[in-house]
Design a protein around this motif. Structure first.
Motif, PDB file in Angstrom:
ATOM      1  N   PRO A  71      30.813 -36.231 -25.710  1.00 14.49           N
ATOM      2  CA  PRO A  71      29.944 -35.837 -26.824  1.00 14.49           C
ATOM      3  C   PRO A  71      29.199 -34.523 -26.571  1.00 14.49           C
ATOM      4  CG  PRO A  71      28.846 -37.486 -25.504  1.00 14.49           C
ATOM      5  CD  PRO A  71      30.234 -37.312 -24.919  1.00 14.49           C
ATOM      6  N   ILE A  72      28.831 -33.900 -27.667  1.00 14.80           N
ATOM      7  CA  ILE A  72      27.843 -32.828 -27.624  1.00 14.80           C
ATOM      8  C   ILE A  72      26.507 -33.535 -27.401  1.00 14.80           C
ATOM      9  CG2 ILE A  72      26.693 -31.009 -28.956  1.00 14.80           C
ATOM     10  CD1 ILE A  72      29.685 -30.429 -28.397  1.00 14.80           C
ATOM     11  N   VAL A  73      25.733 -33.088 -26.442  1.00 16.45           N
ATOM     12  CA  VAL A  73      24.423 -33.690 -26.189  1.00 16.45           C
ATOM     13  C   VAL A  73      23.378 -32.674 -26.610  1.00 16.45           C
ATOM     14  CG1 VAL A  73      22.876 -34.686 -24.468  1.00 16.45           C
ATOM     15  CG2 VAL A  73      25.352 -35.057 -24.280  1.00 16.45           C
ATOM     16  N   LEU A  74      22.531 -33.079 -27.554  1.00 15.57           N
ATOM     17  CA  LEU A  74      21.524 -32.144 -28.060  1.00 15.57           C
ATOM     18  C   LEU A  74      20.180 -32.816 -28.205  1.00 15.57           C
ATOM     19  CD1 LEU A  74      20.898 -32.657 -31.367  1.00 15.57           C
ATOM     20  CD2 LEU A  74      23.265 -31.925 -31.487  1.00 15.57           C
ATOM     21  N   ILE A  75      19.164 -31.985 -28.143  1.00 13.69           N
ATOM     22  CA  ILE A  75      17.798 -32.434 -28.418  1.00 13.69           C
ATOM     23  C   ILE A  75      17.400 -31.826 -29.746  1.00 13.69           C
ATOM     24  CG2 ILE A  75      15.380 -32.414 -27.695  1.00 13.69           C
ATOM     25  CD1 ILE A  75      16.278 -32.052 -24.836  1.00 13.69           C
ATOM     26  N   THR A  76      16.969 -32.673 -30.672  1.00 10.72           N
ATOM     27  CA  THR A  76      16.519 -32.174 -31.963  1.00 10.72           C
ATOM     28  C   THR A  76      15.129 -31.551 -31.804  1.00 10.72           C
ATOM     29  OG1 THR A  76      15.650 -34.361 -32.514  1.00 10.72           O
ATOM     30  CG2 THR A  76      17.858 -33.842 -33.308  1.00 10.72           C
ATOM     31  N   PRO A  77      14.729 -30.734 -32.768  1.00  7.90           N
ATOM     32  CA  PRO A  77      13.391 -30.127 -32.668  1.00  7.90           C
ATOM     33  C   PRO A  77      12.297 -31.182 -32.493  1.00  7.90           C
ATOM     34  CG  PRO A  77      14.642 -29.100 -34.419  1.00  7.90           C
ATOM     35  CD  PRO A  77      15.448 -30.283 -33.958  1.00  7.90           C
ATOM     36  N   THR A  78      11.333 -30.838 -31.659  1.00  8.63           N
ATOM     37  CA  THR A  78      10.189 -31.715 -31.415  1.00  8.63           C
ATOM     38  C   THR A  78       8.910 -30.940 -31.722  1.00  8.63           C
ATOM     39  OG1 THR A  78       9.998 -31.023 -29.107  1.00  8.63           O
ATOM     40  CG2 THR A  78      11.433 -32.921 -29.567  1.00  8.63           C
ATOM     41  N   LYS A  79       7.801 -31.620 -31.585  1.00  7.23           N
ATOM     42  CA  LYS A  79       6.515 -30.973 -31.829  1.00  7.23           C
ATOM     43  C   LYS A  79       6.305 -29.780 -30.891  1.00  7.23           C
ATOM     44  CE  LYS A  79       2.635 -33.183 -30.813  1.00  7.23           C
ATOM     45  NZ  LYS A  79       1.456 -34.072 -30.861  1.00  7.23           N
TER      46      LYS A  79
END
Length: 156
Positions: A71-79
C-alpha cells in the motif's frame, strides 16, 4: 535490526482507493509532501526518484492486473501539519502521475485502484522513521547508508 512492531499506534486497515482520488488532490492544489523531511533526522525519509521507465511501466501493468499489494502509506493533514505526507509510495505514485501525464493511462477510461493505508493521527518523526524501516527493510532494497542512518535515528 530487530523488527519491533511496537509503534505506539495501530495501523489502519488497507483500503483500495481509485487512482483518480490522488489526481483530484493535485487538481485541487492540495499540498502533498513526497519526501517527508525529518528535522531531527537531518534529511528526508524517502529516497530521491530512482525508478526507471521500465519499472514505472511494470508497476502500471501490475495495477491493471490488480496485482499490487504494497500500500501507499500516507498521513492525512492534521492540526499540526496541513500537508498530505507520503510515508511510503513516492516511486509508485510518481509512476502513476507520469503515466497519466504521458497518456499511458487514460484516467477517463481506466478505473484503477491502489491500496492505501491512511493514517489520520499525528506521528512523531521517530514513529515515521520506524514505520518506514519496517515497510522497506525486508522487502525493497534501500541504500545501506540511508537505512543505517534511519536506524541510528530511531534508536537514539
Amino acid at each position: 535490526m530487530e523488527n519491533n512492531l511496537n509503534l505506539g499506534f495501530r495501523l489502519p486497515t488497507v483500503c483500495n482507493w481509485p487512482v483518480h482520488t490522488f489526481l483530484g488532490w493535485i487538481e485541487k492544489g492540495f499540498d502533498i509532501d513526497f519526501s517527508v523531511a525529518l528535522k531531527d533526522f537531518g534529511g528526508d525519509l524517502q529516497r530521491p526518484l530512482v525508478w526507471e521507465e521500465s519499472a514505472k511501466i511494470n508497476y502500471i501493468n501490475l495495477l491493471r492486473l490488480q496485482c499490487v499489494f504494497t500500500p501507499i502509506v500516507l498521513i492525512t493533514p492534521t492540526k499540526n501539519n496541513p500537508r498530505y505526507r507520503i510515508l511510503d509510495g513516492k516511486q509508485r505514485l510518481t509512476a502513476i502521475f507520469d503515466a497519466i501525464k504521458n497518456g499511458v493511462i487514460d484516467n477517463n477510461k481506466e478505473f484503477l485502484f491502489i491500496p492505501v493505508c491512511q493514517i489520520t493521527q499525528e506521528l512523531t518523526e521517530k514513529q515515521m522513521a520506524q514505520l518506514f524501516l519496517i515497510l522497506n527493510t525486508p522487502i525493497i532494497p534501500q541504500s545501506t547508508e540511508h537505512l543505517q542512518k534511519l536506524e541510528k535515528f530511531v534508536n537514539s
